[in-house]
Design a protein around this motif. Structure first.
Motif, PDB file in Angstrom:
ATOM      1  N   ALA A 113     -17.867  14.440 -13.060  1.00  0.00           N
ATOM      2  CA  ALA A 113     -17.094  13.578 -12.174  1.00  0.00           C
ATOM      3  C   ALA A 113     -18.036  12.676 -11.392  1.00  0.00           C
ATOM      4  O   ALA A 113     -19.239  12.886 -11.356  1.00  0.00           O
ATOM      5  CB  ALA A 113     -16.276  14.435 -11.219  1.00  0.00           C
TER       6      ALA A 113
ATOM      7  N   GLU B 233     -11.784  17.603 -11.726  1.00  0.00           N
ATOM      8  CA  GLU B 233     -13.041  17.047 -11.214  1.00  0.00           C
ATOM      9  C   GLU B 233     -12.881  15.588 -10.828  1.00  0.00           C
ATOM     10  O   GLU B 233     -13.498  15.107  -9.888  1.00  0.00           O
ATOM     11  CB  GLU B 233     -14.112  17.116 -12.295  1.00  0.00           C
ATOM     12  N   ARG B 234     -12.089  14.870 -11.620  1.00  0.00           N
ATOM     13  CA  ARG B 234     -11.901  13.440 -11.346  1.00  0.00           C
ATOM     14  C   ARG B 234     -10.773  13.197 -10.358  1.00  0.00           C
ATOM     15  O   ARG B 234     -10.277  12.087 -10.250  1.00  0.00           O
ATOM     16  CB  ARG B 234     -11.597  12.702 -12.659  1.00  0.00           C
ATOM     17  N   ASN B 235     -10.329  14.238  -9.696  1.00  0.00           N
ATOM     18  CA  ASN B 235      -9.247  14.144  -8.712  1.00  0.00           C
ATOM     19  C   ASN B 235      -7.962  13.613  -9.329  1.00  0.00           C
ATOM     20  O   ASN B 235      -7.192  12.921  -8.685  1.00  0.00           O
ATOM     21  CB  ASN B 235      -9.645  13.241  -7.533  1.00  0.00           C
ATOM     22  N   MET B 236      -7.755  13.876 -10.622  1.00  0.00           N
ATOM     23  CA  MET B 236      -6.511  13.431 -11.258  1.00  0.00           C
ATOM     24  C   MET B 236      -5.605  14.634 -11.386  1.00  0.00           C
ATOM     25  O   MET B 236      -6.029  15.679 -11.875  1.00  0.00           O
ATOM     26  CB  MET B 236      -6.795  12.859 -12.644  1.00  0.00           C
TER      27      MET B 236
ATOM     28  N   ALA C 254      -3.249   9.023  -6.286  1.00  0.00           N
ATOM     29  CA  ALA C 254      -2.896  10.017  -7.301  1.00  0.00           C
ATOM     30  C   ALA C 254      -3.703   9.899  -8.580  1.00  0.00           C
ATOM     31  O   ALA C 254      -3.687  10.796  -9.400  1.00  0.00           O
ATOM     32  CB  ALA C 254      -1.404   9.920  -7.623  1.00  0.00           C
ATOM     33  N   LEU C 255      -4.393   8.799  -8.783  1.00  0.00           N
ATOM     34  CA  LEU C 255      -4.998   8.578 -10.091  1.00  0.00           C
ATOM     35  C   LEU C 255      -6.482   8.914 -10.127  1.00  0.00           C
ATOM     36  O   LEU C 255      -7.166   8.652 -11.103  1.00  0.00           O
ATOM     37  CB  LEU C 255      -4.813   7.107 -10.505  1.00  0.00           C
ATOM     38  N   GLY C 256      -7.006   9.496  -9.033  1.00  0.00           N
ATOM     39  CA  GLY C 256      -8.438   9.737  -9.003  1.00  0.00           C
ATOM     40  C   GLY C 256      -9.198   8.456  -8.727  1.00  0.00           C
ATOM     41  O   GLY C 256     -10.385   8.359  -8.985  1.00  0.00           O
TER      42      GLY C 256
ATOM     43  N   GLN D  17     -12.721   7.678  -7.339  1.00  0.00           N
ATOM     44  CA  GLN D  17     -12.918   8.507  -6.152  1.00  0.00           C
ATOM     45  C   GLN D  17     -14.210   9.296  -6.300  1.00  0.00           C
ATOM     46  O   GLN D  17     -14.618   9.616  -7.409  1.00  0.00           O
ATOM     47  CB  GLN D  17     -11.762   9.514  -6.022  1.00  0.00           C
TER      48      GLN D  17
ATOM     49  N   GLN E 230     -11.080   5.498 -14.936  1.00  0.00           N
ATOM     50  CA  GLN E 230     -11.222   6.951 -14.789  1.00  0.00           C
ATOM     51  C   GLN E 230     -12.294   7.491 -15.722  1.00  0.00           C
ATOM     52  O   GLN E 230     -13.069   8.369 -15.369  1.00  0.00           O
ATOM     53  CB  GLN E 230      -9.880   7.638 -15.112  1.00  0.00           C
TER      54      GLN E 230
ATOM     55  N   HIS F 246     -11.734  18.858 -16.248  1.00  0.00           N
ATOM     56  CA  HIS F 246     -12.281  17.518 -16.045  1.00  0.00           C
ATOM     57  C   HIS F 246     -11.333  16.638 -15.250  1.00  0.00           C
ATOM     58  O   HIS F 246     -11.762  15.838 -14.419  1.00  0.00           O
ATOM     59  CB  HIS F 246     -12.604  16.858 -17.386  1.00  0.00           C
TER      60      HIS F 246
ATOM     61  N   THR G  50     -10.741  22.683 -20.761  1.00  0.00           N
ATOM     62  CA  THR G  50     -11.781  21.711 -20.426  1.00  0.00           C
ATOM     63  C   THR G  50     -11.155  20.441 -19.873  1.00  0.00           C
ATOM     64  O   THR G  50     -11.615  19.880 -18.875  1.00  0.00           O
ATOM     65  CB  THR G  50     -12.591  21.344 -21.684  1.00  0.00           C
TER      66      THR G  50
ATOM     67  N   GLY H 111       0.069   7.024 -14.297  1.00  0.00           N
ATOM     68  CA  GLY H 111      -1.287   7.326 -14.723  1.00  0.00           C
ATOM     69  C   GLY H 111      -1.428   8.637 -15.488  1.00  0.00           C
ATOM     70  O   GLY H 111      -2.522   9.036 -15.830  1.00  0.00           O
TER      71      GLY H 111
END
Lengths: 343, 377
Positions: free
Chosen positions: A23, B49-52, A116-118, A235, A96, B46, B42, B340
């Motif tokens: 990330a 980790e990407r805040n999704m 919400a989408l990172g 993010q 992303q 992930h 996984t 998304g």
């Protein structure tokens, strides 16, 4: 034995895949950009005034110029940008997944996109509003007269939702025609498939500028929803977010002080204003906290210009779009363009 | 149990063919499940980790958008899931119509390819050549562009003031029938059909005509006609065929008809010449040779590849998104654009296309099996 070797190889391959794709972490994006030598900027390619190739093949436009401010700040060379064309469906996954470093792609900032989408948003760099374009021959003067009309729309955007909210609130109906390819949606409208095309007014002007006879189309004055256009980054990498924020602020501060591409060298040499000196890099220790070379602000103004110059060149009176600055005037002139202090 | 006895037991399993096959298959299945689980885990890690956010909860959110053409009502306050169902019905609708139309057109062109008449033969060959060798998407975009070249809605071409053709599509008068009237009519038709099949051939035609007249007299007063009327921006009322639907439907039909034509031609050529000659020697008319001898045998050859074309039509209907027809892929794409949730959206899409595709395959397989049984008997 061979089987065991294969098994070990498989396990190693799985592990490396599982461990890869980390990330975003602070500093990671800037390091990657430096190592690569260019900024990968996602733009809405083909939108005249925002990002479109000119006759020499160079990408020009409002969004393209903001991409160039980032390259000027990071490398001291505004040309070190790789433009990647996004689509409505691909833009957020592209960011992303790290395919692009940031998006300057006419995105309206919404709660979902910011949270919400990172992804997270930089400052609003264009205050726009959603409106409607109609054929001049139709004699439509207001969206309020358009009960039952059909609207061509670009897909996946907030414009579809805003239009629906507006019609619902006014107890009216409309028929949406949403074609996945915004180019096809544009063509359908200009061919006469729909009574109107709805989108951000700057984007309507951009689409109209592409037709051979722009005077045959009218952008109605009503705004059905505000549309704050902002860049997006991933993010988790605050340093990169800060670079994007301050690249936008730098062009605003430059305009506030009347610094232009033409007079920036003069201002650097002679300006008595401490804020101008700080912006143009006379206090090198300031830039340490953002991880950029001391002259980042100077390079942005020298190579790309101030906010007003960027606006007028691409969207305003020196462009094919002829948009008034309206809300995008400086706060000192009654607009909304306002930057934090450069201290 | 000592070591050698243990080895004997294991050996007995391992060298027994069925047990070994079972063990190996279990092992393979476990490996596949493990890999799938690992991929899911996984991916989820992930995403986190990407805040999704991940998961299918978003399907219950309000869609917020409206859908241009639907078979069942849809409101912007309905959920994304309902949007997918509504658009899925559109996919089924356009696919079914295209399957029927492509089969009929394909059969005609396939027979044309076999015709002795050189003009007919050449025309059918040219059709197959052109439509099979250009991309489907290109054809669809061409149809859509041609439909845009029709006159604007204010100068719509009109036929008897009740059929209108313009850039906005085709408007036809619609028959308005109450459901109970429809059921009564269906019952009456079945009744007449039974009656006609029971009575002698001499009376068939008069009875048929008489019941048709009676039916028309009985039901005509209960069937309303909804005529399209010009109002405001477009026509209202009547039956509407939008350019988006027409481009998709015509694209699928014309393209797949070329493939089906070749399948039909191949199927008919696969019937041995002796069968034709024997049927003619029995003095059967040309129609009866086809109907009772050639077609039943050709169908056995035609059915399996035809199934694949039908499945192809269902899958290719997803190209509708590029001409603006709100089918399943369109709705999921909109969903991904708004929320998304790309991975979940694609998962929904894959599952949704698997169901009708596998369903069509199963139905055609069953039909094929029945055909084999009846022809064997």
């Amino acid at each position: 034995m061979r089987f065991q070797t294969a098994l070990v190889c498989f396990a190693v391959a799985m592990l490396t895949t599982a461990l890869s794709g980390e990330a975003a972490q602070a500093g990671q994006t800037l390091d990657a950009v430096r190592a690569r030598g260019t900024v990968k900027c996602g733009v809405n390619m083909g939108a005249v005034g925002f990002a479109a190739a000119d006759s020499s093949g160079a990408v020009k436009g409002f969004d393209a110029d903001f991409c160039r401010t980032i390259a000027a700040a990071v490398f001291g060379d505004a040309g070190k940008v790789t433009y990647l064309a996004i689509t409505a469906a691909s833009r957020f996954p592209m960011l992303q997944s790290g395919e692009v470093d940031l998006l300057f792609s006419q995105n309206s900032l919404t709660f979902t996109r910011d949270t919400a989408l990172g992804l997270t948003a930089g400052p609003v760099y264009l205050y726009d509003g959603q409106g409607a374009m109609v054929s001049a021959k139709s004699d439509i003067k207001s969206i309020k007269d358009m009960d039952g009309a059909s609207f061509c729309l670009a897909p996946g955007g907030s414009s579809e939702l805003n239009l629906n909210d507006w019609f619902k609130a006014h107890k009216m109906t409309f028929k949406p025609i949403v074609i996945d390819n915004s180019e096809a949606a544009r063509r359908a409208f200009f061919a006469g498939r729909c009574d109107s095309y709805s989108g951000d007014q700057s984007d309507l002007a951009s689409k109209r500028a592409l037709t051979p006879n722009p005077q045959d189309y009218v952008i109605l004055p009503e705004i059905i929803a505000k549309s704050p256009i902002a860049p997006l980054v991933r993010q988790g990498d605050d340093q990169w977010l800060e670079i994007v924020k301050w690249a936008v602020y730098a062009v605003i501060i430059a305009e506030e002080h009347g610094i232009t591409q033409a007079n920036v060298d003069d201002e650097l040499a002679h300006s008595a204003s401490p804020e101008v000196q700080r912006l143009l890099g006379k206090q090198p220790e300031l830039s340490k906290s953002i991880g950029l070379p001391p002259d980042w602000g100077y390079q942005i103004v020298k190579q790309v210009g101030n906010y007003g110059e960027i606006f007028e060149r691409n969207l305003g009176k020196d462009s094919a779009l002829h948009l008034p600055r309206a809300l995008n005037r400086l706060w000192t002139d009654g607009g909304l363009i306002y930057a934090p202090l450069m201290i | 149990m000592n070591a050698s006895a243990w080895r004997r037991v294991v050996g007995r399993w391992w060298y027994d063919r069925r047990t070994r096959a079972l063990l190996l298959q279990l092992g393979a299945a476990a490996a596949i499940v493990a890999v799938a689980a690992w991929i899911v885990e996984t991916t989820a890690a992930h995403l986190a980790e990407r805040n999704m956010s991940a998961g299918f909860g978003f399907l219950r959110q309000h869609a917020g958008f409206v859908i241009g053409e639907t078979l069942i009502p849809f409101d912007s306050q309905d959920s994304y899931l309902r949007a997918a169902v509504v658009c899925g019905l559109n996919t089924v609708f356009v696919s079914l119509l295209a399957c029927v139309a492509a089969s009929i057109l394909g059969a005609v062109i396939g027979l044309g390819r076999l015709a002795a008449n050189p003009v007919l033969h050449r025309l059918a060959s040219l059709y197959v050549l052109v439509f099979r060798n250009t991309p489907l998407l290109l054809q669809m975009i061409l149809w859509y562009a041609l439909l845009q070249a029709l006159p604007p809605v204010r100068q719509a071409l009109s036929l008897a003031g009740s059929v209108f053709l313009s850039q906005r599509g085709l408007r036809l008068p619609a028959l308005v029938v109450q459901p109970e009237v429809l059921i009564a009519a269906a019952g009456a038709i079945v009744l007449v059909a039974v009656l006609v099949s029971r009575i002698g051939p001499r009376w068939r035609l008069p009875v048929l005509i008489a019941s048709l007249l009676a039916g028309a007299a009985l039901f005509s007063s209960r069937v309303g006609v909804d005529l399209p009327i010009r109002r405001g921006f477009n026509f209202v009322g009547g039956l509407e065929m939008t350019p988006e639907f027409t481009a998709l439907f015509a694209g699928l039909t014309l393209y797949y008809a070329a493939y089906i034509a070749e399948i039909v031609r191949g199927g008919i050529l696969a019937v041995p010449r002796g069968q034709w000659e024997a049927a003619r020697a029995l003095g059967l008319s040309a129609w009866r040779v086809m109907r009772h001898v050639v077609v039943p045998q050709a169908l056995r050859v035609i059915t399996p590849p035809l199934t694949m074309e039908y499945v192809g039509i269902i899958k290719s209907s997803s190209l509708g998104i590029l001409v603006g027809y709100p089918e399943l892929f369109w709705s999921v794409s909109a969903m991904i654009g708004q929320t998304g949730h790309a991975i979940e959206g694609i998962a929904v899409l894959m599952l949704a296309y698997l169901v009708p595709s596998l369903g069509a395959a199963a139905a055609m397989n069953a039909f094929n099996r029945r055909l084999l049984r009846t022809s064997a008997a």
